[in-house]
Design an enzyme around this catalytic site. Structure first.
Site, PDB file in Angstrom:
ATOM      1  N   GLN A 139      -7.276  12.719   2.325  1.00 37.52           N
ATOM      2  CA  GLN A 139      -6.519  13.930   3.081  1.00 37.52           C
ATOM      3  C   GLN A 139      -7.990  14.238   3.573  1.00 37.52           C
ATOM      4  OE1 GLN A 139      -5.636  13.743  -1.188  1.00 37.52           O
ATOM      5  NE2 GLN A 139      -3.759  14.512  -0.160  1.00 37.52           N
ATOM      6  N   GLU A 172      -9.811   3.889   0.813  1.00 34.86           N
ATOM      7  CA  GLU A 172      -8.887   4.605   0.803  1.00 34.86           C
ATOM      8  C   GLU A 172      -8.546   5.838   0.252  1.00 34.86           C
ATOM      9  OE1 GLU A 172      -5.894   3.388   2.342  1.00 34.86           O
ATOM     10  OE2 GLU A 172      -6.196   1.484   3.806  1.00 34.86           O
TER      11      GLU A 172
END
Ligand code: SF4
Length: 386
Positions: free
Chosen positions: A71, A66
């Site tokens: 990004q 996660e």
């Protein structure tokens, strides 16, 4: 005629257009919520992606994925994820590692605060939760680097808890589903509400993963593949033919460019001076070649000489240019103007950094450097070969 058909279809979707003041839960009939859940879950059972972290229920492994995915795209993350778990197979292994080791394994993935936060949060879990990953939403959100979406993603994937998520993919899908008439940034509370209302409490794990997949593989940012979408019948943006215009965005100011003078400082023993940045902030804890921002009207050699005096307290002679490197961070571009330099006098001091070291060219690979600096190392190695 087409417009009339559209109006007729819109009234049949059961999904109302959302403005900033609407209350979502009141406006979605339960029959539509059920249909959205079941069509998405059916689609996921056939089209869902098989990703390494989905084969695990280990909250540590899911948490790592996660954070890496925050990004970074899936295909870039996969080799890093595998390498990370080989190096730090358990939360305890990560908690007891040196920060330099952690940054080295993360090297190249960018946004290094993520690695520092993972490391710090692993230590928090060991000290506050006996090394067991917390199962309470509040406790997970309180970990370094973990926000509500990341916490929701971990708890639903690892423990099948009905915790909603709102990442970039989900925001885009929802904005189109309800034809959100304002930028998503200004409707965050409503989008969270919508995410909570739609989440299937009987299958939270699959449901959250399903709409992340829908956003990543079908409801694409530029050209959504509406013909393959399980929500086409209910999607107001599709029915209005405005799917490529949504989500609305705020106009952003242009990204500034910073000119940086960088020194590769050699001593008489043929070693190079490198410094470690302070632990916090952009690229915190990473090693780099010293240098700094060019002032208005300043030449690159003058900038390098001044920066090295201010940062390390030594005199140098600025020599030939080695390489110019362009790199883009999230909020600015940099141009690194890198010159060979010769150490003349003074003992280097860590004035504006955490640590300094004279190292052999062959040892540079063992230090964590930001991506833009890796090109400098490559140029140095090429120079040595020629
Ligand atoms: S119909 Fe098109 S725009 Fe609407 S959710 Fe599906 S892919 Fe996205």
């Amino acid at each position: 005629m087409r417009q009339q058909n559209k109006r007729a279809s819109l009234s049949q979707t059961g999904v109302s257009e959302l403005t900033s003041t609407d209350s979502v839960s009141d406006r979605l009939p339960s029959s539509v919520i059920s249909a959205l859940r079941s069509t998405l879950l059916n689609w996921y059972s056939e089209q869902g992606r098989d990703l390494p972290w989905r084969r695990s229920r280990d909250p540590y492994a899911i948490w790592v994925s996660e954070i890496m995915l925050q990004q970074t795209q899936v295909k870039t993350v996969i080799p890093y994820y595998d390498r990370w778990l080989t190096q730090f197979p358990t939360l305890q292994a990560l908690a007891s590692a040196e920060q330099q080791q952690v940054l080295k394994v993360w090297q190249g993935l960018g946004y290094y605060a993520r690695a520092r936060n993972l490391h710090r949060a692993a230590q928090e879990i060991v000290s506050k939760h006996n090394g067991n990953f917390p199962t309470d939403l509040k406790a997970v959100i309180s970990l370094s680097g973990v926000g509500r979406t990341t916490a929701g993603g971990i708890l639903s994937a690892a423990f099948d808890q009905p915790t909603s998520i709102l990442d970039g993919n989900v925001k885009r899908v929802l904005a189109r589903l309800v034809a959100l008439a304002i930028p998503t940034k200004r409707a965050i509370a409503h989008l969270w509400q919508l995410s909570e209302v739609l989440l299937d409490p009987a299958h939270p794990r699959d449901f959250n993963q399903a709409w992340m997949d829908l956003g990543a593989t079908v409801c694409l940012p530029r050209n959504p593949l509406c013909d393959r979408c399980p929500w086409q019948t209910y999607c107001r943006a599709y029915i209005q033919g405005i799917q490529t215009e949504l989500p609305m965005t705020e106009t952003r100011p242009p990204i500034p460019r910073k000119m940086i003078g960088v020194a590769v400082i050699w001593n008489d023993a043929g070693q190079i001076l490198i410094d470690r940045r302070k632990p916090e902030g952009l690229l915190g804890g990473m090693w780099e070649f010293p240098g700094g921002k060019v002032e208005p009207g300043e030449t690159i050699p003058a900038c390098i000489q001044r920066e090295i005096q201010e940062e390390l307290g030594i005199e140098i002679e600025v020599g030939d240019r080695l390489i110019v490197v362009d790199h883009t961070y999230s909020h600015f571009h940099v141009t690194l103007n890198v010159h060979h330099c010769k150490h003349l006098s003074g003992e280097p001091q860590a004035i504006e950094c955490d640590e300094i070291r004279w190292v052999e060219l062959t040892d540079l690979d063992s230090y964590p450097f930001p991506k833009a600096n890796l090109q400098i190392i490559e140029a140095l190695k090429r120079g040595k070969e020629s």
